[in-house]
Design a protein around this motif. Structure first.
Motif, PDB file in Angstrom:
ATOM      1  N   LEU A  93      -4.809   3.125   7.369  1.00  0.00           N
ATOM      2  CA  LEU A  93      -6.270   3.144   7.474  1.00  0.00           C
ATOM      3  C   LEU A  93      -6.914   2.466   6.262  1.00  0.00           C
ATOM      4  O   LEU A  93      -7.784   1.599   6.413  1.00  0.00           O
ATOM      5  CB  LEU A  93      -6.762   4.591   7.596  1.00  0.00           C
ATOM      6  CG  LEU A  93      -8.277   4.767   7.603  1.00  0.00           C
ATOM      7  CD1 LEU A  93      -8.876   4.201   8.880  1.00  0.00           C
ATOM      8  CD2 LEU A  93      -8.624   6.239   7.462  1.00  0.00           C
ATOM      9  N   LEU A  94      -6.491   2.839   5.059  1.00  0.00           N
ATOM     10  CA  LEU A  94      -7.073   2.259   3.847  1.00  0.00           C
ATOM     11  C   LEU A  94      -6.810   0.758   3.754  1.00  0.00           C
ATOM     12  O   LEU A  94      -7.718  -0.015   3.437  1.00  0.00           O
ATOM     13  CB  LEU A  94      -6.521   2.968   2.606  1.00  0.00           C
ATOM     14  CG  LEU A  94      -7.008   4.403   2.401  1.00  0.00           C
ATOM     15  CD1 LEU A  94      -6.142   5.105   1.358  1.00  0.00           C
ATOM     16  CD2 LEU A  94      -8.472   4.415   2.017  1.00  0.00           C
ATOM     17  N   PHE A  95      -5.578   0.348   4.042  1.00  0.00           N
ATOM     18  CA  PHE A  95      -5.258  -1.077   3.963  1.00  0.00           C
ATOM     19  C   PHE A  95      -6.108  -1.891   4.934  1.00  0.00           C
ATOM     20  O   PHE A  95      -6.673  -2.921   4.571  1.00  0.00           O
ATOM     21  CB  PHE A  95      -3.767  -1.335   4.213  1.00  0.00           C
ATOM     22  CG  PHE A  95      -3.464  -2.800   4.349  1.00  0.00           C
ATOM     23  CD1 PHE A  95      -3.540  -3.645   3.253  1.00  0.00           C
ATOM     24  CD2 PHE A  95      -3.163  -3.356   5.586  1.00  0.00           C
ATOM     25  CE1 PHE A  95      -3.309  -5.010   3.378  1.00  0.00           C
ATOM     26  CE2 PHE A  95      -2.926  -4.705   5.726  1.00  0.00           C
ATOM     27  CZ  PHE A  95      -2.995  -5.538   4.613  1.00  0.00           C
ATOM     28  N   ARG A  96      -6.211  -1.430   6.172  1.00  0.00           N
ATOM     29  CA  ARG A  96      -6.986  -2.193   7.156  1.00  0.00           C
ATOM     30  C   ARG A  96      -8.471  -2.237   6.770  1.00  0.00           C
ATOM     31  O   ARG A  96      -9.120  -3.264   6.940  1.00  0.00           O
ATOM     32  CB  ARG A  96      -6.807  -1.623   8.567  1.00  0.00           C
ATOM     33  CG  ARG A  96      -5.429  -1.839   9.153  1.00  0.00           C
ATOM     34  CD  ARG A  96      -4.991  -3.302   9.129  1.00  0.00           C
ATOM     35  NE  ARG A  96      -5.808  -4.110   9.992  1.00  0.00           N
ATOM     36  CZ  ARG A  96      -6.076  -5.403   9.812  1.00  0.00           C
ATOM     37  NH1 ARG A  96      -5.595  -6.061   8.775  1.00  0.00           N
ATOM     38  NH2 ARG A  96      -6.842  -6.055  10.666  1.00  0.00           N
ATOM     39  N   ASP A 122      -4.417 -10.230   0.973  1.00  0.00           N
ATOM     40  CA  ASP A 122      -3.786  -9.026   1.529  1.00  0.00           C
ATOM     41  C   ASP A 122      -3.036  -8.243   0.459  1.00  0.00           C
ATOM     42  O   ASP A 122      -2.973  -7.012   0.528  1.00  0.00           O
ATOM     43  CB  ASP A 122      -2.871  -9.398   2.692  1.00  0.00           C
ATOM     44  CG  ASP A 122      -3.673  -9.826   3.897  1.00  0.00           C
ATOM     45  OD1 ASP A 122      -4.000  -8.966   4.712  1.00  0.00           O
ATOM     46  OD2 ASP A 122      -4.014 -11.018   3.994  1.00  0.00           O
ATOM     47  N   VAL A 123      -2.498  -8.937  -0.525  1.00  0.00           N
ATOM     48  CA  VAL A 123      -1.893  -8.242  -1.665  1.00  0.00           C
ATOM     49  C   VAL A 123      -2.972  -7.430  -2.379  1.00  0.00           C
ATOM     50  O   VAL A 123      -2.764  -6.263  -2.719  1.00  0.00           O
ATOM     51  CB  VAL A 123      -1.207  -9.243  -2.624  1.00  0.00           C
ATOM     52  CG1 VAL A 123      -0.920  -8.611  -3.980  1.00  0.00           C
ATOM     53  CG2 VAL A 123       0.081  -9.774  -1.994  1.00  0.00           C
ATOM     54  N   ALA A 124      -4.138  -8.039  -2.606  1.00  0.00           N
ATOM     55  CA  ALA A 124      -5.238  -7.320  -3.259  1.00  0.00           C
ATOM     56  C   ALA A 124      -5.664  -6.108  -2.427  1.00  0.00           C
ATOM     57  O   ALA A 124      -5.874  -5.010  -2.973  1.00  0.00           O
ATOM     58  CB  ALA A 124      -6.411  -8.258  -3.496  1.00  0.00           C
ATOM     59  N   ALA A 125      -5.772  -6.274  -1.117  1.00  0.00           N
ATOM     60  CA  ALA A 125      -6.128  -5.152  -0.246  1.00  0.00           C
ATOM     61  C   ALA A 125      -5.055  -4.061  -0.316  1.00  0.00           C
ATOM     62  O   ALA A 125      -5.378  -2.864  -0.339  1.00  0.00           O
ATOM     63  CB  ALA A 125      -6.307  -5.632   1.192  1.00  0.00           C
ATOM     64  N   GLY A 126      -3.787  -4.469  -0.371  1.00  0.00           N
ATOM     65  CA  GLY A 126      -2.695  -3.505  -0.488  1.00  0.00           C
ATOM     66  C   GLY A 126      -2.722  -2.757  -1.810  1.00  0.00           C
ATOM     67  O   GLY A 126      -2.475  -1.545  -1.857  1.00  0.00           O
ATOM     68  N   VAL A 127      -3.040  -3.452  -2.891  1.00  0.00           N
ATOM     69  CA  VAL A 127      -3.145  -2.804  -4.209  1.00  0.00           C
ATOM     70  C   VAL A 127      -4.269  -1.777  -4.187  1.00  0.00           C
ATOM     71  O   VAL A 127      -4.096  -0.633  -4.626  1.00  0.00           O
ATOM     72  CB  VAL A 127      -3.353  -3.847  -5.327  1.00  0.00           C
ATOM     73  CG1 VAL A 127      -3.767  -3.178  -6.631  1.00  0.00           C
ATOM     74  CG2 VAL A 127      -2.083  -4.670  -5.532  1.00  0.00           C
ATOM     75  N   THR A 130      -6.142   3.708  -4.200  1.00  0.00           N
ATOM     76  CA  THR A 130      -6.999   4.716  -3.565  1.00  0.00           C
ATOM     77  C   THR A 130      -6.171   5.893  -3.079  1.00  0.00           C
ATOM     78  O   THR A 130      -6.544   7.059  -3.300  1.00  0.00           O
ATOM     79  CB  THR A 130      -7.785   4.095  -2.389  1.00  0.00           C
ATOM     80  OG1 THR A 130      -8.542   2.986  -2.865  1.00  0.00           O
ATOM     81  CG2 THR A 130      -8.701   5.116  -1.742  1.00  0.00           C
ATOM     82  N   LEU A 131      -5.043   5.608  -2.438  1.00  0.00           N
ATOM     83  CA  LEU A 131      -4.188   6.685  -1.932  1.00  0.00           C
ATOM     84  C   LEU A 131      -3.584   7.483  -3.081  1.00  0.00           C
ATOM     85  O   LEU A 131      -3.516   8.723  -3.014  1.00  0.00           O
ATOM     86  CB  LEU A 131      -3.101   6.125  -1.014  1.00  0.00           C
ATOM     87  CG  LEU A 131      -2.229   7.149  -0.284  1.00  0.00           C
ATOM     88  CD1 LEU A 131      -3.057   8.195   0.452  1.00  0.00           C
ATOM     89  CD2 LEU A 131      -1.299   6.432   0.686  1.00  0.00           C
ATOM     90  N   SER A 161       0.822  -1.215   0.000  1.00  0.00           N
ATOM     91  CA  SER A 161       0.000   0.000   0.000  1.00  0.00           C
ATOM     92  C   SER A 161       0.854   1.262   0.000  1.00  0.00           C
ATOM     93  O   SER A 161       0.372   2.336  -0.367  1.00  0.00           O
ATOM     94  CB  SER A 161      -0.956   0.007   1.197  1.00  0.00           C
ATOM     95  OG  SER A 161      -0.283   0.293   2.397  1.00  0.00           O
ATOM     96  N   LEU A 162       2.113   1.150   0.373  1.00  0.00           N
ATOM     97  CA  LEU A 162       3.008   2.306   0.457  1.00  0.00           C
ATOM     98  C   LEU A 162       4.044   2.374  -0.674  1.00  0.00           C
ATOM     99  O   LEU A 162       4.782   3.350  -0.764  1.00  0.00           O
ATOM    100  CB  LEU A 162       3.718   2.313   1.811  1.00  0.00           C
ATOM    101  CG  LEU A 162       2.810   2.714   2.976  1.00  0.00           C
ATOM    102  CD1 LEU A 162       3.388   2.263   4.303  1.00  0.00           C
ATOM    103  CD2 LEU A 162       2.559   4.214   2.951  1.00  0.00           C
ATOM    104  N   CYS A 163       4.094   1.346  -1.511  1.00  0.00           N
ATOM    105  CA  CYS A 163       5.043   1.372  -2.629  1.00  0.00           C
ATOM    106  C   CYS A 163       4.682   2.498  -3.598  1.00  0.00           C
ATOM    107  O   CYS A 163       3.507   2.676  -3.946  1.00  0.00           O
ATOM    108  CB  CYS A 163       5.043   0.033  -3.375  1.00  0.00           C
ATOM    109  SG  CYS A 163       5.853  -1.297  -2.472  1.00  0.00           S
TER     110      CYS A 163
END
Length: 160
Positions: free
Chosen positions: A109-112, A138-143, A148-149, A93-95
Motif C-alpha cells: 500500500l505505501l509503495f504504490r 521507484d527506488v525513491a518510492a521504495g525507500v 514510513t513502515l 520497501s520490504l528490506c
C-alpha cells in the motif's frame, strides 16, 4: 534467445507488464509474491531471508536499469510495459522489515501510494536517461515506503 528478448522478459517481469490496466500494481504484487515465496523457502532464517532479498534487490536494480534502457528504445520512454522498476521498489520497501502478512500488505500500500503520487520530490528522479530515471523514481518510492513502515512499526511497537 536474442539479447533484446531477454531484456523484454526482464523489463516486463516475464510478461506482467503486458497487463493492459494497472501493470505497475501487478508488478508490485508479483514482487510481493516473490517475497512470500522467499519467506517460505527460509521460514525461520530471517538473516538468510533478508540477505537474499537485499541481494535480489541490488541485482535486479542494475539488471533492470540495463533492460529499461534497451526496452525504452523499443517501447518508448518509461513505457507501462516496464515493471521491473516496481518489483525493485517493492522489494526495497520490504528490506529489513520482518516478514508478516500485515507488513507485506502495508508495504504494498505505501509503495504504490508513493509511486503513484510521487511526493517528496520523487518525480525529480525521472529526468535521468538510459534506464536510470525509470528505476530511480521507484527506488525513491521504495525507500520512502520502507522508512514510513519502519516508523509505523516503531511507533506502534508492533511487528505483526
Amino acid at each position: 534467445m536474442n539479447n533484446s528478448r531477454f531484456h523484454i522478459l526482464v523489463a516486463s517481469v516475464l510478461g506482467v507488464g503486458y497487463i493492459p490496466k494497472g501493470s505497475g500494481t501487478f508488478g508490485a504484487i508479483a514482487a510481493c509474491l516473490c517475497v512470500i515465496a522467499l519467506n517460505a523457502i527460509f521460514p525461520l532464517q530471517n538473516e538468510i531471508y533478508q540477505a537474499t532479498l537485499i541481494g535480489l534487490t541490488i541485482t535486479f536494480f542494475f539488471l533492470g536499469r540495463v533492460s529499461s534502457a534497451i526496452t525504452e528504445d523499443i517501447w518508448g520512454e518509461d513505457s507501462s510495459k516496464i515493471v521491473i522498476d516496481e518489483v525493485v521498489g517493492q522489494w526495497l520497501s520490504l528490506c529489513l522489515i520482518p516478514f508478516t502478512w500485515t507488513n507485506v500488505g502495508l508495504a504494498l500500500l505505501l509503495f504504490r501510494l508513493y509511486d503513484i503520487f510521487k511526493p517528496f520530490n520523487i518525480r525529480s528522479f525521472e529526468k535521468y536517461d538510459k534506464g536510470w530515471g525509470v528505476m530511480l523514481d521507484d527506488v525513491a518510492a521504495g525507500v520512502w515506503a520502507n522508512v514510513t513502515l519502519q516508523i509505523i512499526l516503531l511507533l506502534f511497537n508492533f511487528y505483526v
